[in-house]
Design a protein around this motif. Structure first.
Motif, PDB file in Angstrom:
ATOM      1  N   ARG A  76       0.678  -1.304  -0.032  1.00  0.00           N
ATOM      2  CA  ARG A  76      -0.021  -0.096   0.079  1.00  0.00           C
ATOM      3  C   ARG A  76       0.782   1.122   0.031  1.00  0.00           C
ATOM      4  NH1 ARG A  76      -2.665  -3.322   3.567  1.00  0.00           N
ATOM      5  NH2 ARG A  76      -4.480  -4.058   2.823  1.00  0.00           N
ATOM      6  N   PRO A  77       1.312   1.596  -1.143  1.00  0.00           N
ATOM      7  CA  PRO A  77       2.240   2.804  -1.142  1.00  0.00           C
ATOM      8  C   PRO A  77       1.530   3.968  -0.673  1.00  0.00           C
ATOM      9  CG  PRO A  77       1.984   2.004  -3.429  1.00  0.00           C
ATOM     10  CD  PRO A  77       1.421   0.985  -2.454  1.00  0.00           C
ATOM     11  N   ASP A  78       2.255   5.061  -0.353  1.00  0.00           N
ATOM     12  CA  ASP A  78       1.466   6.229   0.200  1.00  0.00           C
ATOM     13  C   ASP A  78       0.733   7.076  -1.122  1.00  0.00           C
ATOM     14  OD1 ASP A  78       2.528   5.812   2.556  1.00  0.00           O
ATOM     15  OD2 ASP A  78       4.263   6.799   2.273  1.00  0.00           O
ATOM     16  N   ILE A  79       1.699   6.983  -2.195  1.00  0.00           N
ATOM     17  CA  ILE A  79       0.808   7.829  -3.076  1.00  0.00           C
ATOM     18  C   ILE A  79       1.217   7.147  -4.627  1.00  0.00           C
ATOM     19  CG2 ILE A  79       1.056  10.233  -4.589  1.00  0.00           C
ATOM     20  CD1 ILE A  79       2.680  10.962  -1.856  1.00  0.00           C
ATOM     21  N   VAL A  80      -0.115   7.135  -5.255  1.00  0.00           N
ATOM     22  CA  VAL A  80      -0.032   6.514  -6.647  1.00  0.00           C
ATOM     23  C   VAL A  80      -0.494   7.372  -7.448  1.00  0.00           C
ATOM     24  CG1 VAL A  80      -0.479   4.485  -7.974  1.00  0.00           C
ATOM     25  CG2 VAL A  80      -0.186   4.194  -5.502  1.00  0.00           C
ATOM     26  N   ILE A  81      -0.202   7.502  -8.643  1.00  0.00           N
ATOM     27  CA  ILE A  81      -0.553   8.456  -9.798  1.00  0.00           C
ATOM     28  C   ILE A  81      -0.801   7.611 -10.691  1.00  0.00           C
ATOM     29  CG2 ILE A  81      -0.424  10.165 -11.488  1.00  0.00           C
ATOM     30  CD1 ILE A  81       1.423  11.634  -9.519  1.00  0.00           C
ATOM     31  N   GLU A  82      -2.109   7.441 -11.491  1.00  0.00           N
ATOM     32  CA  GLU A  82      -2.559   6.556 -12.342  1.00  0.00           C
ATOM     33  C   GLU A  82      -2.450   7.312 -13.770  1.00  0.00           C
ATOM     34  OE1 GLU A  82      -5.285   2.979 -12.274  1.00  0.00           O
ATOM     35  OE2 GLU A  82      -6.322   4.123 -13.290  1.00  0.00           O
ATOM     36  N   ILE A  83      -1.442   6.847 -14.781  1.00  0.00           N
ATOM     37  CA  ILE A  83      -1.625   7.472 -15.942  1.00  0.00           C
ATOM     38  C   ILE A  83      -1.647   6.546 -17.077  1.00  0.00           C
ATOM     39  CG2 ILE A  83      -0.031   8.764 -17.775  1.00  0.00           C
ATOM     40  CD1 ILE A  83       1.380   9.859 -15.078  1.00  0.00           C
ATOM     41  N   GLU A  84      -2.906   6.875 -17.962  1.00  0.00           N
ATOM     42  CA  GLU A  84      -2.829   5.930 -18.881  1.00  0.00           C
ATOM     43  C   GLU A  84      -2.275   6.107 -20.372  1.00  0.00           C
ATOM     44  OE1 GLU A  84      -7.077   4.712 -21.055  1.00  0.00           O
ATOM     45  OE2 GLU A  84      -7.373   4.478 -18.729  1.00  0.00           O
ATOM     46  N   ARG A  85      -1.529   5.240 -20.953  1.00  0.00           N
ATOM     47  CA  ARG A  85      -0.813   5.499 -21.990  1.00  0.00           C
ATOM     48  C   ARG A  85      -1.228   4.208 -23.061  1.00  0.00           C
ATOM     49  NH1 ARG A  85       3.535   9.139 -21.157  1.00  0.00           N
ATOM     50  NH2 ARG A  85       4.151   8.871 -18.893  1.00  0.00           N
ATOM     51  N   ALA A  86      -1.789   4.593 -24.216  1.00  0.00           N
ATOM     52  CA  ALA A  86      -2.470   3.827 -25.181  1.00  0.00           C
ATOM     53  C   ALA A  86      -3.160   2.766 -24.533  1.00  0.00           C
ATOM     54  CB  ALA A  86      -1.017   3.012 -25.975  1.00  0.00           C
ATOM     55  N   GLY A  87      -4.097   3.423 -23.600  1.00  0.00           N
ATOM     56  CA  GLY A  87      -5.120   2.566 -23.199  1.00  0.00           C
ATOM     57  C   GLY A  87      -4.777   1.704 -22.085  1.00  0.00           C
ATOM     58  N   VAL A  88      -3.641   1.685 -21.712  1.00  0.00           N
ATOM     59  CA  VAL A  88      -3.146   0.889 -20.413  1.00  0.00           C
ATOM     60  C   VAL A  88      -2.673   1.514 -19.253  1.00  0.00           C
ATOM     61  CG1 VAL A  88      -0.962  -0.773 -19.912  1.00  0.00           C
ATOM     62  CG2 VAL A  88      -2.062  -0.739 -22.232  1.00  0.00           C
ATOM     63  N   PRO A  89      -3.097   1.167 -18.202  1.00  0.00           N
ATOM     64  CA  PRO A  89      -2.600   2.096 -17.031  1.00  0.00           C
ATOM     65  C   PRO A  89      -1.419   1.955 -16.348  1.00  0.00           C
ATOM     66  CG  PRO A  89      -4.312   0.589 -16.311  1.00  0.00           C
ATOM     67  CD  PRO A  89      -4.144   0.491 -17.707  1.00  0.00           C
ATOM     68  N   GLU A  90      -0.535   3.059 -16.097  1.00  0.00           N
ATOM     69  CA  GLU A  90       0.599   2.944 -15.619  1.00  0.00           C
ATOM     70  C   GLU A  90       0.462   3.459 -14.145  1.00  0.00           C
ATOM     71  OE1 GLU A  90       3.485   5.075 -17.776  1.00  0.00           O
ATOM     72  OE2 GLU A  90       3.608   3.848 -19.406  1.00  0.00           O
ATOM     73  N   HIS A  91       1.291   2.884 -13.286  1.00  0.00           N
ATOM     74  CA  HIS A  91       1.172   3.471 -11.798  1.00  0.00           C
ATOM     75  C   HIS A  91       2.337   3.962 -11.316  1.00  0.00           C
ATOM     76  CE1 HIS A  91      -2.268   0.556 -11.361  1.00  0.00           C
ATOM     77  NE2 HIS A  91      -2.875   1.469 -11.299  1.00  0.00           N
ATOM     78  N   HIS A  92       2.532   5.268 -11.115  1.00  0.00           N
ATOM     79  CA  HIS A  92       3.775   5.928 -10.667  1.00  0.00           C
ATOM     80  C   HIS A  92       3.697   5.795  -9.059  1.00  0.00           C
ATOM     81  CE1 HIS A  92       4.962   7.036 -14.826  1.00  0.00           C
ATOM     82  NE2 HIS A  92       3.653   6.668 -15.032  1.00  0.00           N
ATOM     83  N   VAL A  93       4.528   5.211  -8.456  1.00  0.00           N
ATOM     84  CA  VAL A  93       4.409   4.893  -7.065  1.00  0.00           C
ATOM     85  C   VAL A  93       5.427   6.068  -6.304  1.00  0.00           C
ATOM     86  CG1 VAL A  93       4.586   3.327  -4.937  1.00  0.00           C
ATOM     87  CG2 VAL A  93       3.724   2.702  -7.343  1.00  0.00           C
ATOM     88  N   PHE A  94       5.089   6.585  -5.194  1.00  0.00           N
ATOM     89  CA  PHE A  94       5.722   7.389  -4.331  1.00  0.00           C
ATOM     90  C   PHE A  94       5.414   7.049  -2.851  1.00  0.00           C
ATOM     91  CE2 PHE A  94       4.517   9.717  -8.156  1.00  0.00           C
ATOM     92  CZ  PHE A  94       5.746  10.483  -8.494  1.00  0.00           C
ATOM     93  N   ASP A  95       6.493   6.809  -1.890  1.00  0.00           N
ATOM     94  CA  ASP A  95       6.241   6.266  -0.775  1.00  0.00           C
ATOM     95  C   ASP A  95       7.105   7.420   0.037  1.00  0.00           C
ATOM     96  OD1 ASP A  95       5.067   4.313   0.797  1.00  0.00           O
ATOM     97  OD2 ASP A  95       6.919   3.505   1.254  1.00  0.00           O
ATOM     98  N   ALA A  96       6.317   8.142   1.053  1.00  0.00           N
ATOM     99  CA  ALA A  96       6.911   9.178   1.854  1.00  0.00           C
ATOM    100  C   ALA A  96       7.637   8.600   2.818  1.00  0.00           C
ATOM    101  CB  ALA A  96       5.811  10.213   2.202  1.00  0.00           C
ATOM    102  N   LYS A  97       8.854   9.255   3.367  1.00  0.00           N
ATOM    103  CA  LYS A  97       9.505   8.708   4.539  1.00  0.00           C
ATOM    104  C   LYS A  97      10.135   9.874   5.407  1.00  0.00           C
ATOM    105  CE  LYS A  97       9.389   4.335   3.484  1.00  0.00           C
ATOM    106  NZ  LYS A  97       8.122   3.727   3.935  1.00  0.00           N
ATOM    107  N   LEU A  98       9.517   9.790   6.684  1.00  0.00           N
ATOM    108  CA  LEU A  98       9.870  11.005   7.713  1.00  0.00           C
ATOM    109  C   LEU A  98      11.306  10.313   8.366  1.00  0.00           C
ATOM    110  CD1 LEU A  98       9.452  13.595   8.758  1.00  0.00           C
ATOM    111  CD2 LEU A  98       7.996  12.550  10.594  1.00  0.00           C
ATOM    112  N   LYS A  99      12.257  11.082   8.462  1.00  0.00           N
ATOM    113  CA  LYS A  99      13.598  10.608   9.068  1.00  0.00           C
ATOM    114  C   LYS A  99      13.914  11.722  10.267  1.00  0.00           C
ATOM    115  CE  LYS A  99      15.030   7.435   6.198  1.00  0.00           C
ATOM    116  NZ  LYS A  99      15.196   6.133   6.509  1.00  0.00           N
ATOM    117  N   VAL A 100      14.069  11.204  11.461  1.00  0.00           N
ATOM    118  CA  VAL A 100      14.184  12.291  12.555  1.00  0.00           C
ATOM    119  C   VAL A 100      15.445  11.673  13.234  1.00  0.00           C
ATOM    120  CG1 VAL A 100      13.351  13.159  14.671  1.00  0.00           C
ATOM    121  CG2 VAL A 100      11.795  12.472  12.868  1.00  0.00           C
ATOM    122  N   ASP A 101      16.501  12.665  13.385  1.00  0.00           N
ATOM    123  CA  ASP A 101      17.530  12.383  14.252  1.00  0.00           C
ATOM    124  C   ASP A 101      17.283  12.351  15.644  1.00  0.00           C
ATOM    125  OD1 ASP A 101      19.203  12.081  12.058  1.00  0.00           O
ATOM    126  OD2 ASP A 101      19.644  14.186  12.001  1.00  0.00           O
TER     127      ASP A 101
END
Length: 101
Positions: A76-101
């Motif tokens: 379950r990635p945090d962010i998914v953009i679904e872009i259709e190319r030639a009738g086929v959906p592509e999923h562009h996935v982004f997963d946010a990570k918070l780093k704290v020292d």
């Protein structure tokens, strides 16, 4: 803090897509709201007319059909953009990570 950062990142991407397309989204799912909290359900979606849907925590698993099939675990990635190319959906996935020292 990590969940808040994930939500902030999701809505930052929503705002970026809105800026690129030059228009407001036409559909947004409803968040779950209670007396003491607000949360987005899995597969929460924002969509623009003629533009890509943008999902928060979209599920990918072995039991789903392509393109939302995963080879092993449930993802379950945090962010998914679904872009259709030639009738086929592509999923562009982004997963946010918070780093704290």
């Amino acid at each position: 803090m990590a969940a808040l950062y994930e939500l902030w990142c999701y809505f930052a991407v929503v705002d970026s897509v809105r800026n690129v397309l030059g228009r407001e989204p036409d559909v947004a799912d409803s968040p779950r709201a209670g007396v003491d909290k607000v949360e987005l359900p899995w597969a929460f979606r924002v969509r623009w007319p003629g533009g890509p849907p943008l999902f928060y925590k979209l599920s990918f698993s072995r039991t789903r059909s392509p393109p939302r099939r995963s080879s092993s675990l449930i993802f379950r990635p945090d962010i998914v953009i679904e872009i259709e190319r030639a009738g086929v959906p592509e999923h562009h996935v982004f997963d946010a990570k918070l780093k704290v020292d």
